[in-house]
Design a protein around this motif. Sequence first.
Motif, PDB file in Angstrom:
ATOM      1  N   ARG A 172      32.343  41.394  46.779  1.00 34.74           N
ATOM      2  CA  ARG A 172      32.210  42.717  46.181  1.00 34.74           C
ATOM      3  C   ARG A 172      33.544  43.235  45.667  1.00 34.74           C
ATOM      4  O   ARG A 172      33.887  44.383  45.876  1.00 34.74           O
ATOM      5  N   CYS A 173      34.328  42.361  45.035  1.00 33.52           N
ATOM      6  CA  CYS A 173      35.582  42.862  44.510  1.00 33.52           C
ATOM      7  C   CYS A 173      35.977  42.049  43.290  1.00 33.52           C
ATOM      8  O   CYS A 173      35.959  40.821  43.324  1.00 33.52           O
ATOM      9  N   GLU A 174      36.314  42.768  42.217  1.00 30.76           N
ATOM     10  CA  GLU A 174      36.647  42.100  40.961  1.00 30.76           C
ATOM     11  C   GLU A 174      38.053  41.503  40.977  1.00 30.76           C
ATOM     12  O   GLU A 174      38.405  40.743  40.091  1.00 30.76           O
ATOM     13  N   ASN A 190      46.800  43.459  47.004  1.00 29.16           N
ATOM     14  CA  ASN A 190      46.489  44.717  47.684  1.00 29.16           C
ATOM     15  C   ASN A 190      46.355  44.484  49.177  1.00 29.16           C
ATOM     16  O   ASN A 190      46.488  45.395  49.976  1.00 29.16           O
ATOM     17  N   PRO A 238      41.295  49.664  36.173  1.00 26.64           N
ATOM     18  CA  PRO A 238      40.481  48.487  36.526  1.00 26.64           C
ATOM     19  C   PRO A 238      39.622  47.972  35.376  1.00 26.64           C
ATOM     20  O   PRO A 238      39.320  46.789  35.318  1.00 26.64           O
ATOM     21  N   LYS A 239      39.255  48.872  34.462  1.00 32.94           N
ATOM     22  CA  LYS A 239      38.391  48.394  33.386  1.00 32.94           C
ATOM     23  C   LYS A 239      39.181  47.648  32.312  1.00 32.94           C
ATOM     24  O   LYS A 239      38.643  46.808  31.624  1.00 32.94           O
ATOM     25  N   HIS A 281      55.292  40.058  46.201  1.00 33.65           N
ATOM     26  CA  HIS A 281      55.921  40.197  44.892  1.00 33.65           C
ATOM     27  C   HIS A 281      56.564  38.869  44.506  1.00 33.65           C
ATOM     28  O   HIS A 281      57.643  38.543  44.955  1.00 33.65           O
ATOM     29  N   LYS A 283      53.214  40.873  40.245  1.00 35.15           N
ATOM     30  CA  LYS A 283      51.841  40.897  40.766  1.00 35.15           C
ATOM     31  C   LYS A 283      51.637  41.990  41.803  1.00 35.15           C
ATOM     32  O   LYS A 283      51.000  41.775  42.840  1.00 35.15           O
ATOM     33  N   CYS A 284      52.192  43.169  41.543  1.00 35.76           N
ATOM     34  CA  CYS A 284      52.107  44.223  42.551  1.00 35.76           C
ATOM     35  C   CYS A 284      50.752  44.905  42.554  1.00 35.76           C
ATOM     36  O   CYS A 284      50.427  45.630  43.470  1.00 35.76           O
ATOM     37  N   MET A 285      49.952  44.711  41.490  1.00 40.42           N
ATOM     38  CA  MET A 285      48.579  45.230  41.408  1.00 40.42           C
ATOM     39  C   MET A 285      48.471  46.682  40.957  1.00 40.42           C
ATOM     40  O   MET A 285      47.372  47.156  40.655  1.00 40.42           O
ATOM     41  N   HIS A 286      49.576  47.418  40.909  1.00 40.00           N
ATOM     42  CA  HIS A 286      49.421  48.849  40.641  1.00 40.00           C
ATOM     43  C   HIS A 286      48.691  49.129  39.331  1.00 40.00           C
ATOM     44  O   HIS A 286      47.730  49.893  39.300  1.00 40.00           O
ATOM     45  N   ASN A 338      45.083  48.285  39.586  1.00 41.20           N
ATOM     46  CA  ASN A 338      44.363  49.243  40.424  1.00 41.20           C
ATOM     47  C   ASN A 338      44.025  50.523  39.666  1.00 41.20           C
ATOM     48  O   ASN A 338      42.960  51.095  39.842  1.00 41.20           O
ATOM     49  N   VAL A 339      44.985  50.971  38.833  1.00 45.01           N
ATOM     50  CA  VAL A 339      44.780  52.257  38.164  1.00 45.01           C
ATOM     51  C   VAL A 339      43.898  52.098  36.922  1.00 45.01           C
ATOM     52  O   VAL A 339      43.164  53.012  36.570  1.00 45.01           O
ATOM     53  N   LEU A 389      51.557  57.582  34.978  1.00 44.18           N
ATOM     54  CA  LEU A 389      50.874  57.044  36.152  1.00 44.18           C
ATOM     55  C   LEU A 389      51.004  55.534  36.275  1.00 44.18           C
ATOM     56  O   LEU A 389      50.990  54.988  37.370  1.00 44.18           O
ATOM     57  N   MET A 422      44.258  60.328  29.776  1.00 44.51           N
ATOM     58  CA  MET A 422      44.950  59.924  31.002  1.00 44.51           C
ATOM     59  C   MET A 422      46.441  59.719  30.709  1.00 44.51           C
ATOM     60  O   MET A 422      46.817  59.210  29.664  1.00 44.51           O
ATOM     61  N   CYS A 428      50.138  47.176  51.491  1.00 40.89           N
ATOM     62  CA  CYS A 428      49.773  46.810  50.134  1.00 40.89           C
ATOM     63  C   CYS A 428      51.025  46.555  49.296  1.00 40.89           C
ATOM     64  O   CYS A 428      52.046  47.208  49.465  1.00 40.89           O
ATOM     65  N   ASN A 429      50.964  45.578  48.419  1.00 42.74           N
ATOM     66  CA  ASN A 429      52.110  45.247  47.582  1.00 42.74           C
ATOM     67  C   ASN A 429      52.221  46.110  46.331  1.00 42.74           C
ATOM     68  O   ASN A 429      53.116  45.877  45.515  1.00 42.74           O
ATOM     69  N   TRP A 436      32.297  39.991  39.600  1.00 44.62           N
ATOM     70  CA  TRP A 436      32.423  41.449  39.475  1.00 44.62           C
ATOM     71  C   TRP A 436      33.364  41.802  38.336  1.00 44.62           C
ATOM     72  O   TRP A 436      34.382  41.156  38.141  1.00 44.62           O
TER      73      TRP A 436
END
Lengths: 358, 81, 418, 398, 358
Positions: D169-171, D210, D286-287, A355, D277-280, D283-284, D251, D246, E268-269, E31
């Motif tokens: 293999r990861c965006e 992540n 992605p598009k 973070h 930059k926690c990614m949550h 992640n939820v 969420l 959604m 995971c962060n 990707w």
Amino acid sequence: MDAKKPLAPRDNGAPDYKKYLHPAMERNYGRWKYHRDLRPGVFVHESESGESLYTVRAGSPRMLSAPLLRRVCDIADKYCQGRLRFTSRNNIEFQPEKEEDIQPLMDEISRVLGFPVGGSGHSFHNIIHTQGWLHCNLPGTDAAGIVKALLDMFYEEFTHENFPQRVKVSTSCCTINCGGQTDIAINLQHHHPPVIDHGMVSRCELPKVISICPVLAIRPDRVEGHDTVEVIEEKCMYCGACHAQCPALEIRDGQTDTLSIWVGGKSASTRGGPSFMKLATWGLPNNPPRWPEVGDAVRRILKAYQAGANPYERVGEWIERVGWKNFFAETGFEFTKYHIDSYRWARTTFNTSAHVRL
Amino acid sequence: MAIPVEQLADEMYEIVKESAGVKKLKGGDLTKAMVAKHGDEVSRSDVKAAIRILIDSGRCVYGYFGGSSIELPHTEAAENQ
Amino acid sequence: MKLPLLDQLEEGPWPSFVKDLKEQAKRRPQVGQLLQQLEQSYENRWDYWRGTAINVPGYGGGIIARYSDLGEKFPQVAQFHTIRVIESPGFVYSTEALRQLCDISEDYGAGIMQLHGMTGDILMLGFDNEKMMQASEALMENGWDLGGSGNGMRTIPCCIGPARCEMACYDTLRLTKYLTDKYIGYLHRPEFPYKYKFKLSGCGNDCANSMSRSDMPVIGTWRDDIQVDQEAVARFVEEMEPEWVVRNVTSRCPTRCIHLHGDRIEIDNSNCVRCMHCINVMHLALAPGKDRGVTMLIGGKRTVRSGEMISSVLVPFQKLESDEDYLAFCAIVERIWDFWGEHGNEHERVGEFIDRVGLGTFLDGVGIEPDPQMVANPRSNPYIKFEEYAAPRLEGEPQKGANVLEHEPDRREDYEGS
Amino acid sequence: MADDLKTPLLDELEQGPWPSFVKDIKSMAGKKEMAKDLLRQLEKSYEDKRGYWKHGGLVGVMGYGGGVIGRYSALPEEFPGVSHFHTMRINQTSGWFYTSEALREITKIWEEHGSGLLNVHGSTGDLVLLGTRTEELEPTFRALTEKGWDLGGSGSDLRTPSCCVGPARCENACFDTLAVNYNLTHQYQDELHRPMFNYKYKIKISGCPNDCTAAIARSDMGIIGIWKDDIQVDSKAMADYVDSGMDVQGLVVENCPTGCIQLDGKEIRIDNSNCVKCMHCINVLPKALSPGKERGAAITLGAKAPIVEGALFGSVIIPFMKIEEPFEEVHDLIERIWEFWDEHGTSRERIGEFIERVSLAAFLEGIGEKPLPQMIKAPRDNPYVFYEEYFAEEGEGE
Amino acid sequence: MATEVERKTDIGPPHYDQFLHPLIKENYGKWQYHETLAPGVLMHHGPAGDIYTVRVSSPRLVSVNFLNAIMDLADKYSDGYFRFTSRNNVEFLLASKDNIEPLKQEVEALGLLVGGTNNAISNVVHTQGWVHCHSAATDASGLVKSVMDELAEYFTSMKLPAKLRVAVACCLNMCGAVHASDIAILGVHRTPPKIDNETLPNLCEIPTTVASCPNNAIRPTSIEGKATVKVDEEKCMYCGNCYTVCPAMPLADPLNDGVSIWVGGKICNARTEPMFTKLAIPYLPNNPPRWPEVTSAVKKIVEIYAANAKPYERVGEWINRIGWPQFFDMAGIEFTKYHLDDFRHAGTTYRRSLHNRY
């Protein structure tokens, strides 16, 4: 006055507060329903009985002469049925009988005492402070003087409630840090190990002097045939614990002592729990009688806080949310290696996550 | 003047021999011993090269009980013949 | 009297202690010398006081002795001691009582008082050795008593409590007086490893700053549900707008257990941690529950030696209403004093003591069952000293052979004797 | 199954839906005495509730100080097949990608020289070949190197670096994890094979926070992808999420640790200055959301398991660094760290414990990095500062 | 040992490039997004086309037979390309969507499970246990098999609130990821090492052994003139560090060794910062081959988590929200003094706020 009998312990205990309660307090003890703020420093408590109790809070400089205190009593006699109360931050609270008395009371407080009304709610609260040069045997700086200088500077903020949340400030005149956990604290900082007066050390109990050191930096030594101690400079962290135990280990240095500012402390369990204050900036000159550098630094913190915090956020909660990186960026204080903890549990303060604000 | 790597290898071999059974020496211990002895005349990479000579020639072997060490070749106690 | 530096502190809107002391100097010459010495401190950035122990007969605390290093230059402040007087619980006074204190302060000393000191006492400044005794005598004659200092129980400060606060969950003033009177001996005759401070707050807002500044904070709390006046909620929501309520009340809840549904507040009380925020903001509509009591905490202290400590939970909930409740409370306090008194090191605050011996050992020692309320989280390291298995080993079998592998049983006997 | 193999306790573990390792070892028991005795000894462990292995400390391949873990049975007479049962660590491929052709080479070699049992993969990331005899080590090593495979690390050396699947293999990959993993492994072959450190040094590389390789918890040095600029938003895809019904507010918005996201109708607004930059949210959604464009990595140091001084997470040492070929900046940092740790660390002291001992401030000075507030959760709360500079009295010189 | 082939060293691992599926090579770094089509089946969308991943469980300890079967399937369905995950799953990389179903059928025919994606329990990271470790207090492969047999439905579905990571380590060394997993199963020794005075002098250097103890519990001594060591039982915390440097001090004790359960770790962060696992159950009996006490305890925790956590809440986040008292209550686990930390930084785990729940 001649002592009528030999002085002996009386174990009187605490005064009976019931004698001192305002009559309205006595009548409604434990039956208060809610309270409302009427204006900064003035609020009313409503009882289940329908009775209202008004309070006018006046800032005091803590140090009061007996004649001044008598004038305080005169006002309390006139408006408050001879009862009054103090707060833990050295304010005096007057409880007028009628709402109409509030204005004349405030006028009198201002005219007779020269005290401001305020220091409640989301304002700059009165500063709790220590004794300093006026009366302490250990201080490296004054306390009452810094407080006076700061409250002159933040007088408007004391008499208005313009912050997102209350701002509590403390000062401490040595690293013993008597002032407590507050939003902003001004503390003295020593910069080198104690200087030992070997001639005077013999007056102290050496084993106690050695054991008081938290980092085991004091060792027994002999100088010119006399038992004394030596200080291992690499280990010493200038805390001054030994100085309090033995005045011959002089930690203070008028030339090198500086002031540091700490932020984000909080005692209340409100929202997030209590938190310690953290180092914001250091190396400010100890500059009587007005310490302008300290005032500037506090002003910078408060400006950033006022601009950035959400309603109800204390200084520490605000920083917690925006991050220390933003705190340093917005106040302009430099982040140095001294900000990184190196004492017990230092590791728990490292950022063990990804973070990161960039 | 730089010390020849072979000489370093010989000197370190003696140190490893002396401490056998008393203390297990790590690469770092040998480096520090050589620096203490020769000062600026040895470099970290010289010592590394010398250790490689000792190992590749079979005069010393790596051990790994509780972190890696450089030892004389011997039969280990745990081995089932 | 030339005070060029201090004079600068007469300026400005905030009340000036310099101005006040200058006035007082006209009546009490020692105050003039106090100011002159202070001026010298401001010039040289150096302090001129020495402290030492001086006591009223029979007491081990209550007097802060101060001798001036400039006694020859300022003889009037050569001895300039402070008397700590136990304050009235809740800091409430009648003018009559306060006038009495003013009189004693001026009759014997410099006529300077501080209301109140850090620990809560009333501080009276400026007595010499002789007058200090006389002043103490006069105070005690009039029913006042000296406060604590040194390695004893300290004077107990509390918040205004039920005297003037709707949030008070127990009678802080009563407990203050009760503890002070019951343990007045521990206050006057220090015999602990180090100081022991109580601070009492009626709710989690902790107006007595007990968490970080006392060895034993006692803080009001409740066990049942927050009391909600839905009509008052509706009025509040209408006045402030729902969005404001969500932003500043419900979303500020540390466990997100409060929700606004239309103009009604709903609270999942099982997740409420008594943080007080919603009650503080909506105090017209919300109030603490009815089943009230206290949380007893332990171990707070300020920086010196081992760094800052904030108190941690010891007894999550204790009723404090009947006389039996008060006795149960005191039984816990006394067991702590016994255990810490016996095993604590000199100058070791109870929080440092717990850190040294471990909270588990401490709980064993004072006879309190572990409770998950005591921890932020359980341990994350696996180094657990299981006693169930160590105990028989230590007591039953001979220790020397206990952890030795047996090769030949008869040979083992050989060195059992050695 | 052979009649002489009676393992009633282990047979229990052939039941149930989860794949059974017992069944698998049994499939080798017909071919290998080693597998058979492994089962026998394991059955005895299950009966007696204790292990029967002795730790070797010396065996290896010539010239290398790592890559082989010596293991001997404590009951060699009872179970001669596992009298020796050494492990070989094979340096895995970046991202654990294989072709069946390449992996067949390894399985063939292992069936010939060892027990035919493997772990894919071990905790550090290596392909672990489980169980062979001392005399087979060198021939196995030769056969492996002949096919282009090499041993991984063990002991006080650089352990085999490992990385996540990354851009393969990861965006979300913020840099080429496979390339830097491959580069570091080859750059530091000597450090990997010849232990010269105070203790082990693990490098794990994750393409985003992540942290799929658990770098923050399990590596002395973590290289974790991160970005500097704003999160990229595709507002059409965002609107699609909202239209789909959604609960974006519940969420996503309410899970943001700093509350820096707000949903305004179908639009999402992010206060990027407060994004950690926690990614949550990425992640939820992605598009609709993806990491910013100015990408690099944060470097963390010091994670380890509890032994000996307690578990540590890694902590941030470099908040942001560009990770680009030829990775010279990474090399430079690694070498500065190793040099300082070599010089001042003590035996068996991990880098995290070392930093704690000498203090983070001293460590930063030692490796020549500046203190930054991103390195800490909060500044110190105790006033015991070892100031190095102070004002001297005038006339006394410096 | 003369061979014609030159001995190669330090060649490093092969270049990963040759192992990448051609479609992956084309899409490398380009990707756009991914979707989970079914438990264990992912679709990654890139400009050169989509690649489909089928994730398959493995017991980690496998034979070449297992791998040969996997590779036959890879040749048949994924052009010979596949990879492994850090949690020991096999991933087939398919260019054709049509191959998914036939591959799944063949995989399941082999007795393997497809799953482990998103809100599932992925494969268990674990250590060697009695199969290959010298210091194991319990087995690892058998524990994992037993636990996952009970929890297989959570591998093949995605019905949990969030992903759930389980790890197993067979002694306090905590190899693998147990110190930061949602649920960790840890073998524990609970008695001090037993000293083999016969072999110790030959096997171990006394100073190294003494120095290895973090608590200074090991002291040199001599028995019949032979140098050896003794252990101060009061200080020993059974960490096993001495055994790592001195094989003559084994810790294994079938009578007392057992299994402990830990919860709430996270790497995971996302949302919250990484967290260590915390002690839930200090001791359960070591009961091979099926460890019923352990499997039912783990299952109970998984079930109350599944029933009570909010979407996206990891186990640790859920417990932080509801509080540890409620967790112990719901799980029916007794809170003991062993749950109170007494090691480094123990004081930071004491709850220093008024945030109580009743």
